[in-house]
Design an enzyme around this catalytic site. Structure first.
Site, short mmCIF file in Angstrom:
data_model
loop_
_atom_site.label_atom_id
_atom_site.label_comp_id
_atom_site.label_asym_id
_atom_site.label_seq_id
_atom_site.Cartn_x
_atom_site.Cartn_y
_atom_site.Cartn_z
N ASP A 127 0.64 -4.79 -3.51
CA ASP A 127 1.89 -4.72 -2.77
C ASP A 127 2.85 -5.85 -3.09
OD1 ASP A 127 1.40 -2.32 -1.56
OD2 ASP A 127 0.71 -3.15 0.34
N SER A 179 -8.66 -3.69 7.24
CA SER A 179 -7.29 -3.80 6.77
C SER A 179 -6.76 -2.38 6.59
CB SER A 179 -7.24 -4.55 5.44
OG SER A 179 -5.92 -4.60 4.95
#
Length: 409
Positions: A127, A179
Site C-alpha cells: 500500500d 490486520s
C-alpha cells in the site's frame, strides 16, 4: 525533509490502529503540526461510525469523510472486472481502492494548503507504493511522511502499547488483532495464526468471516441468479435494473449467504516477500464468473486469448499501484473495444461455495448450435477439413522429412 517547515499535514485516516496513533505521533515529532484527517468512504460501512469524534479526540483539527463509492465502482472496479484482471487469483480489493482514496487526499491537501501528506502504510507492504505513486501522479513535489519508515515502533503489539499510553481509543485487543482491510468489494484478513502457512483459516469460528458464511454453513439448496450486461457492464440482477454499485452490494449478500468468494492465498508482494492472506469477495467472485461466462459466448478466439494475456499485465499494474500510467490507460482502451458485444444475460447457480454455470444468452453470440452439432447439419462440409489439416500440418511434415534425411529421430 525539513521537519520545521511542516506546519500542516493531511493524513490518510481510517481510524484503525496505524492511523490512530499517527495523529499524536505527528504532533510529537513534527513541531505540534496541524493534522487534517481524510477518510475515503469506499464502502467500509460501520468502520466510519464515530470516526470524527475519535479523530478530533486524538488530536486532528478536522476530519473529511469523502463518499467515493460510486467513483470507486465505476472508475476502478468495473474497468478491472471488464479486463478480467486477477493477481494470482486475488480480485484486487485493496489494490484498486488505494488510488481513488489517494487521489482525493491530494485534492484536499492542495485545497487546504498542506505542507505534506502522511499515510500509515508499513514499509513491508504494497500500500505504501500504491498511495505514493498516486500522490506523485497528482502532486509530484508534495512531501510524503511515512511513519513506519521513521519511528521506532516495530510491531502491532508495540502500536497497541503506544495507543494505550496516549489514550487512543481502539476497537481491537491483543487477542483479536487481525490486520483487516474492508470496503464494498472485499474484506482481507492477515496476521496472527494466518502467518503460519500450515494453519487452516478459522472459517467456521464465529466472528472470523464478516461478509458471509463458510461453505459448510451455507444452505443445502442452491440459489439461482441472472445478471444482465451491456458492453461488459452489469446492468440488472434478476431482471431488476440497478447501478453497478447496487448490484455488487446485492451480490455480496447472495454470495455471502452461499459461502461464495473465499480465497486463501500466499501471494507475492511487490516488495519481494511472500505473504499469506484470506480474502472475502462474495459479490466480486460472482461478477467475475458471470462476465467471463458471457465473454466465452461473445468474444472471438484471437481477441479472447490476447485479452487473457494482457489481463496479467493489467493486474500487475493495479497490484503495483500503477493505475495512473499510460500503459494502464492504453490497456483500458483495448478492453473497452473488446467489450462492444459483451451484452447479454447470464444465469448462475450458487451452492456451498460454488458458482455453477446455468445458461448464457446474447444477441451477439458467436456460438452456433447449427455449426457445433454432432448431429447432421447442412452448413459444414467435414471433407473440407482434410485440406485444412494438410496445409496446417505442412511445416511439421517438412521438418520430419528433413530430420529423416539426416537420420535424426
Amino acid at each position: 525533509m525539513d521537519k520545521k517547515s511542516i506546519k500542516k499535514v493531511v493524513l490518510a485516516y481510517s481510524g484503525g490502529l496505524d492511523t490512530s496513533i499517527i495523529i499524536p505521533w505527528l504532533k510529537e515529532n513534527y513541531n505540534n503540526c496541524e493534522v487534517i484527517a481524510v477518510s475515503g468512504n469506499v464502502g467500509q460501512a460501520d468502520e466510519l461510525e464515530g470516526l470524527e469524534e475519535k479523530a478530533l479526540k486524538t488530536g486532528a483539527s478536522k476530519l473529511y469523510v469523502e463518499d467515493l463509492t460510486e467513483e470507486f465502482v465505476n472508475d476502478y472496479i468495473i474497468p478491472t472486472v471488464k479486463a478480467g484482471a486477477l493477481y494470482e487469483d486475488y480480485m484486487l480489493g485493496t489494490s484498486f481502492a488505494r488510488p481513488v482514496i489517494a487521489k482525493r487526499i491530494v485534492e484536499i491537501a492542495k485545497a487546504e494548503g498542506a505542507d505534506a501528506i502522511c499515510h500509515g502504510c508499513t514499509g513491508k507492504g504494497n500500500d505504501q507504493v500504491r498511495f505514493e505513486l498516486t500522490i506523485k501522479a497528482f502532486a509530484p513535489d508534495m512531501p510524503i511522511i511515512a511513519p513506519w519508515r521513521e519511528w521506532e515502533i516495530k510491531s502491532r503489539e508495540e502500536e497497541i502499547a503506544y495507543a494505550e499510553a496516549h489514550n487512543v481509543p481502539l476497537k481491537i485487543n491483543r487477542e483479536t488483532n487481525y490486520s483487516k482491510d474492508k470496503n464494498l468489494w472485499h474484506l482481507s484478513h492477515e496476521g496472527m495464526d494466518l502467518e503460519d502457512a500450515g494453519n487452516e483459516p478459522l472459517y467456521d469460528k464465529p466472528g472470523f468471516l464478516e461478509m458471509g458464511v463458510s461453505p459448510i454453513q451455507a444452505p443445502d439448496t442452491p440459489t439461482y441468479i441472472t445478471l444482465d450486461f451491456e458492453k461488459g457492464i452489469p446492468t440488472a440482477l434478476d431482471g431488476v435494473v440497478m447501478s453497478a454499485k447496487e448490484i455488487i452490494l446485492a451480490l455480496n449478500k447472495l454470495g455471502g449467504d452461499n459461502g461464495i468468494g473465499l480465497l486463501d492465498i500466499i501471494e507475492n508482494r511487490l516488495v519481494g516477500m511472500k505473504c499469506r492472506g484470506v480474502y472475502e469477495t462474495p459479490g466480486g467472485a460472482i461478477l467475475y464468473a458471470a462476465h467471463n461466462y458471457l465473454e466465452t459466448l461473445t468474444l472471438d478466439k484471437m481477441t479472447a486469448h490476447k485479452k487473457q494475456e494482457l489481463a496479467i499485465t493489467f493486474a500487475d499494474l493495479v497490484y503495483n499501484g500503477q493505475w495512473f500510467t499510460p500503459l494502464r490507460e492504453a490497456l483500458s482502451a483495448f478492453v473497452d473495444k473488446t467489450q462492444e458485444h459483451v451484452t447479454g444475460k447470464v444465469r448462475l447457480k450458487l451452492y456451498k461455495g460454488n458458482i455453477i454455470k446455468a445458461g448464457v444468452w446474447s444477441d451477439y453470440a458467436l456460438y452456433s448450435e447449427e455449426l457445433a452439432t454432432f448431429g447432421e447439419d447442412n452448413v459444414y462440409n467435414q471433407a473440407d477439413s482434410a485440406g485444412f489439416i494438410n496445409l496446417f500440418g505442412l511445416p511439421i511434415k517438412v521438418q520430419a522429412q528433413v530430420n529423416a534425411k539426416h537420420n535424426k529421430p
